[in-house]
Design a protein around this motif. Structure first.
Motif, short mmCIF file in Angstrom:
data_model
loop_
_atom_site.label_atom_id
_atom_site.label_comp_id
_atom_site.label_asym_id
_atom_site.label_seq_id
_atom_site.Cartn_x
_atom_site.Cartn_y
_atom_site.Cartn_z
N PHE A 46 73.64 29.55 -83.42
CA PHE A 46 73.05 29.43 -82.08
C PHE A 46 71.69 28.75 -82.12
O PHE A 46 70.80 29.13 -82.89
N ALA A 47 71.52 27.71 -81.29
CA ALA A 47 70.22 27.05 -81.11
C ALA A 47 69.77 27.35 -79.69
O ALA A 47 70.33 26.83 -78.73
N ALA A 48 68.78 28.21 -79.55
CA ALA A 48 68.40 28.70 -78.22
C ALA A 48 67.65 27.65 -77.42
O ALA A 48 66.69 27.06 -77.90
N LEU A 49 68.09 27.42 -76.20
CA LEU A 49 67.31 26.61 -75.26
C LEU A 49 66.14 27.45 -74.77
O LEU A 49 65.05 26.96 -74.52
N ASP A 50 66.39 28.72 -74.59
CA ASP A 50 65.34 29.64 -74.17
C ASP A 50 65.51 30.90 -75.01
O ASP A 50 66.45 31.65 -74.81
N SER A 51 64.60 31.09 -75.96
CA SER A 51 64.82 32.14 -76.95
C SER A 51 64.75 33.53 -76.31
O SER A 51 65.35 34.46 -76.79
N GLN A 52 64.01 33.66 -75.21
CA GLN A 52 63.92 34.96 -74.55
C GLN A 52 65.21 35.30 -73.81
O GLN A 52 65.73 36.40 -73.91
N ALA A 53 65.72 34.30 -73.08
CA ALA A 53 66.86 34.53 -72.21
C ALA A 53 68.08 35.02 -72.99
O ALA A 53 68.90 35.76 -72.47
N ILE A 63 78.09 41.20 -85.65
CA ILE A 63 78.34 39.77 -85.84
C ILE A 63 77.05 39.12 -86.34
O ILE A 63 76.03 39.15 -85.65
N PRO A 64 77.06 38.55 -87.54
CA PRO A 64 75.83 37.89 -88.02
C PRO A 64 75.49 36.66 -87.18
O PRO A 64 76.39 35.87 -86.85
N ILE A 65 74.22 36.50 -86.84
CA ILE A 65 73.78 35.37 -86.02
C ILE A 65 72.90 34.46 -86.87
O ILE A 65 71.93 34.92 -87.48
N VAL A 66 73.25 33.19 -86.92
CA VAL A 66 72.42 32.21 -87.62
C VAL A 66 71.77 31.32 -86.57
O VAL A 66 72.46 30.63 -85.82
N ALA A 67 70.44 31.36 -86.49
CA ALA A 67 69.74 30.48 -85.56
C ALA A 67 69.56 29.12 -86.22
O ALA A 67 69.40 29.03 -87.44
N PHE A 68 69.63 28.06 -85.43
CA PHE A 68 69.34 26.75 -86.02
C PHE A 68 68.50 25.91 -85.07
O PHE A 68 68.44 26.18 -83.88
N ASP A 69 67.84 24.92 -85.61
CA ASP A 69 66.94 24.01 -84.92
C ASP A 69 65.67 24.69 -84.42
O ASP A 69 64.58 24.28 -84.72
N THR A 77 67.14 31.34 -90.02
CA THR A 77 66.97 30.19 -89.14
C THR A 77 67.01 28.93 -89.98
O THR A 77 66.25 28.79 -90.94
N ALA A 78 67.92 28.03 -89.65
CA ALA A 78 68.02 26.77 -90.37
C ALA A 78 67.32 25.69 -89.54
O ALA A 78 67.79 25.34 -88.47
N ALA A 79 66.18 25.23 -90.00
CA ALA A 79 65.41 24.26 -89.22
C ALA A 79 64.54 23.41 -90.13
O ALA A 79 64.42 23.68 -91.33
N THR A 80 63.93 22.40 -89.52
CA THR A 80 63.04 21.52 -90.27
C THR A 80 61.74 22.25 -90.58
O THR A 80 61.18 22.92 -89.71
N ASP A 81 61.25 22.13 -91.81
CA ASP A 81 59.92 22.62 -92.14
C ASP A 81 58.92 21.55 -91.69
O ASP A 81 58.63 20.60 -92.41
N ASN A 82 58.40 21.74 -90.47
CA ASN A 82 57.56 20.70 -89.88
C ASN A 82 56.28 20.45 -90.66
O ASN A 82 55.78 19.34 -90.72
N LYS A 83 55.76 21.53 -91.26
CA LYS A 83 54.53 21.37 -92.04
C LYS A 83 54.77 20.47 -93.24
O LYS A 83 54.00 19.55 -93.51
N ALA A 84 55.84 20.75 -93.95
CA ALA A 84 56.15 19.95 -95.13
C ALA A 84 56.48 18.51 -94.74
O ALA A 84 56.08 17.56 -95.43
N ALA A 85 57.17 18.35 -93.61
CA ALA A 85 57.53 17.01 -93.16
C ALA A 85 56.28 16.20 -92.85
O ALA A 85 56.17 15.02 -93.21
N PRO A 138 69.49 16.31 -89.08
CA PRO A 138 70.42 17.10 -88.26
C PRO A 138 71.71 17.45 -89.00
O PRO A 138 72.25 18.54 -88.79
N ILE A 139 72.19 16.56 -89.88
CA ILE A 139 73.40 16.88 -90.62
C ILE A 139 73.16 18.11 -91.49
O ILE A 139 73.96 19.04 -91.54
N GLY A 140 71.99 18.13 -92.13
CA GLY A 140 71.62 19.28 -92.96
C GLY A 140 71.52 20.56 -92.13
O GLY A 140 71.92 21.64 -92.58
N ILE A 141 71.00 20.42 -90.91
CA ILE A 141 70.88 21.60 -90.04
C ILE A 141 72.28 22.19 -89.77
O ILE A 141 72.50 23.39 -89.90
#
Lengths: 333, 308
Positions: free
Chosen positions: B84-91, B104-110, B121-129, B261-264
């Motif tokens: 799941f990639a949340a458009l609105d993480s609160q909602a 049910i295990p939930i994997v967040a991405f992006d 959470t599978a996402a880009t490490d923005n600091k490292a990038a 994105p492919i890696g994500i």
């Protein structure tokens, strides 16, 4: 001191300059602009250079043209919150006409500008015929325009990469040898155009009349509703021109932009001495107001003042501009 | 209308193999190149681990409600795990809570979901990038000179991480590079253009410019073009998009960082499978990123991660 309040008010009268009160406000704004220019020129050697003055003018042009348009509406004691997103809609429509439909650029540009006029006309109809307060009617138009810009573009930017010369509309120089971008010339042309409408035509007369006293204008036999629609439509035309210039400068239509631009435009109008309570204002004032805003932000950036503080300073300037207007009204009352 | 939307997304639903693990992926979209690449990565992993996936998302990233409907529908199918990639993480929290309660295990991405509902959470490490962007910038300007930043905002996680990643790397590794200014353009192309022009006015001897997302980077490119300083100022950008790709091909922009994105997509499915099998999954999965410039922009590996 206190018992003399009335007396001192009378005594102040001789100090009034023999010019229209609106002109004092304008002089004040103009003087502030000059003071700012002198201050920044002394503070940084990089400020007062031809290239920087040109880029200040260029960065003023889009917001400036929006501000010119909204000046009409504010003089009628109304407000137009839709100009920012309507401008974006105009840039998206221009891109649709030119890039997607492949219309000739001048025709596409014309239709893009007319999109703005249409949006203005609809706002005007909502205000005049449906009697919806302008704040609400144009707030709704702001949302409609924002939504439409996203829907029509499919939420993706549209590029003018294959329309040679499109970026020249804003960035080219129509006068050879003069290194001033067209956007700046168009801004000044629109200011003169707006000024003529406001001071020399019947539309201008009714703009002021409606803003000063709508009921009296109506009672004297003027079709106020019709004129309001015309005034909002003219404001929309200015929005359309701003939209084309923005698209040209970015060489693309960016459907996500535009929110917040209306507030900057309104701020420029207010700093320029146009009263939000209507009936008073000039195009020259708006040009000066818009220039004050850009000179301030440009100068503060050159001095590397943190951006958060730049916003605070602009806010303070708006307070003082409106306060000066209130003081003037008290004196002339 | 609902039927029309459902057609393309649930085709695999009918032919579900009861013996295979089923992992629905609810993304932020599916039309954009970026999300198509995420889907591609997810499908790769699905094949590799022999699991069944579905990939769906709303048409625009503003349709939070539609994404909620998709999420509920996905959970109704009694999946083994969820991406799941949340458009609105609160909602999304109440619905996700229900899934978590059902085991049910939930994997967040992006982008992450607030709280500890997702197992990872599978996402880009923005600091490292951004640190890589700083390295490239330093290399291009000969490890000395003046550099300025146009960042998209000072409050979002991506804005802060990309800014700090760049600044910290410069400070640590390149003492002869001076950061002369950091300004925020809200990702607004026009505002970023004006900001960048003024910075060049204030620092006529500026050597490099970093733009932290597409709008900021394009703003810098516009400014350099308008000022006629192409070639004098080295520009490094972030993200992809037609104008950035064009600017790199033209040579106005030296290069840019792109996410993977492919890696994500791949890591999302892999983490879900690991979780189902009871393996340990790290809290955060860095899905990687690439630096692209004229030399490698046409490579297959890079073309796969660029999105217009």
């Amino acid at each position: 001191m206190k018992p003399e309040t009335n007396g001192s008010k009378v005594e102040k009268k001789p100090f009034k300059l023999p010019i229209k009160s609106g002109a004092i406000q304008q002089l004040l704004a103009f003087a502030s602009l000059i003071v700012l220019l002198i201050f920044f020129s002394i503070a940084s050697p990089n400020f007062f250079q031809f290239s920087n003055i040109v880029s200040i003018l260029l960065s003023t042009s889009v917001i400036g043209i929006l501000a010119l348009g909204v000046t009409f509406v504010i003089i009628t004691a109304g407000i137009d919150l839709s100009v920012g997103t309507a401008m974006t809609l105009c840039s998206v429509m221009t891109a649709v006409f030119v890039v997607t439909w492949g219309l000739p650029t001048p025709l596409g540009v014309l239709l893009g500008i007319l999109t703005g006029a249409l949006a203005g006309c609809l706002s005007g109809l909502a205000v005049a015929k449906m009697k919806i307060p302008s704040f609400i009617a144009t707030l709704a138009m702001m949302m409609i325009a924002k939504g439409l810009a996203l829907v029509i573009s499919g939420t993706r930017p549209i590029y003018f990469s294959d329309t040679p010369g499109f970026s020249e509309i804003a960035l080219g120089s129509i006068i050879p040898g003069l290194k001033i971008p067209n956007a700046v010339l168009i801004f000044f042309f629109m200011a003169i155009f707006g000024s003529i409408i406001l001071s020399k035509t019947v539309i201008g007369r009714y703009t002021f009349a409606i803003g000063s006293n709508e009921e009296a204008t109506r009672l004297s036999g003027v079709n106020v509703d019709r004129w309001k629609v015309i005034i909002y439509t003219i404001a929309g035309l200015f929005t359309g021109v701003a939209g084309v210039l923005m698209a040209s400068r970015l060489n693309s239509a960016q459907p996500g932009l535009g929110m917040g631009y209306e507030l900057e435009a309104i701020a420029a109008v207010v700093i320029g001495g146009t009263s939000l309570s209507g009936g008073k204002g000039t195009m020259v004032g708006t040009v000066i107001g818009a220039l004050i805003m850009s000179v301030l932000t440009n100068g503060l950036r050159i001095l590397s003042v943190p951006q958060e503080w730049q916003t605070v300073v602009v806010g303070i300037v708006i307070i003082f501009a409106v306060y000066a207007d209130i003081l003037r009204r008290r004196q002339t009352a | 209308m609902l039927a029309a939307c459902g057609e393309e997304e649930t085709s695999s639903d009918e032919e579900r193999d009861p013996d295979k693990l089923y992992i629905p992926i609810v993304s932020k979209g599916f039309q954009h190149q970026f999300w198509q690449a995420v889907k591609q990565g997810a499908e790769q992993a699905a094949e590799e681990f022999d699991v069944e996936i579905t990939f769906e998302g709303p048409e625009t990233e503003a349709q939070v409600d539609k994404q909620m409907d998709m999420l509920k529908a996905a959970l109704d199918k009694d999946p083994d795990a969820l991406g799941f990639a949340a458009l609105d993480s609160q909602a999304a929290i109440p619905v996700l809570q229900g899934a978590a309660d059902a085991g049910i295990p939930i994997v967040a991405f992006d982008s992450g979901v607030d709280g500890d509902l997702p197992i990872t959470t599978a996402a880009t490490d923005n600091k490292a990038a951004s640190a890589l962007a700083a390295d490239k910038m330093a290399e291009l300007i000969g490890e000395e000179g003046k550099v300025a930043l146009i960042v998209h905002d000072q409050t979002s996680v991506t804005g802060v991480d990309r800014r700090d990643g760049f600044l910290e790397q410069m400070e640590e590794k390149y003492p002869n590079i001076e950061i002369v200014d950091v300004q925020y353009g809200g990702g607004d192309h026009l505002k970023s253009t004006d900001l960048a022009k003024t910075i060049m006015q204030a620092h006529p001897d500026l050597d490099g410019f970093f733009g932290s997302n597409e709008g900021s980077a394009i703003g810098v490119v516009n400014a350099v073009r308008e000022a006629g300083k192409e070639g004098e100022v080295t520009i490094v950008g972030f993200d992809s998009g037609k104008q950035q790709i064009d600017a790199i091909k033209d040579g106005v922009m030296a290069g840019a960082i792109t996410q993977n994105p492919i890696g994500i997509g791949y890591e999302t499915v892999k983490a879900a499978v690991d979780a189902i099998n009871g393996k340990d999954v790290p809290e955060v999965i860095d899905t990687g990123f690439f630096y692209y410039d004229q030399s490698n922009i046409d490579d297959d590996e890079i073309q796969a991660v660029l999105y217009e």
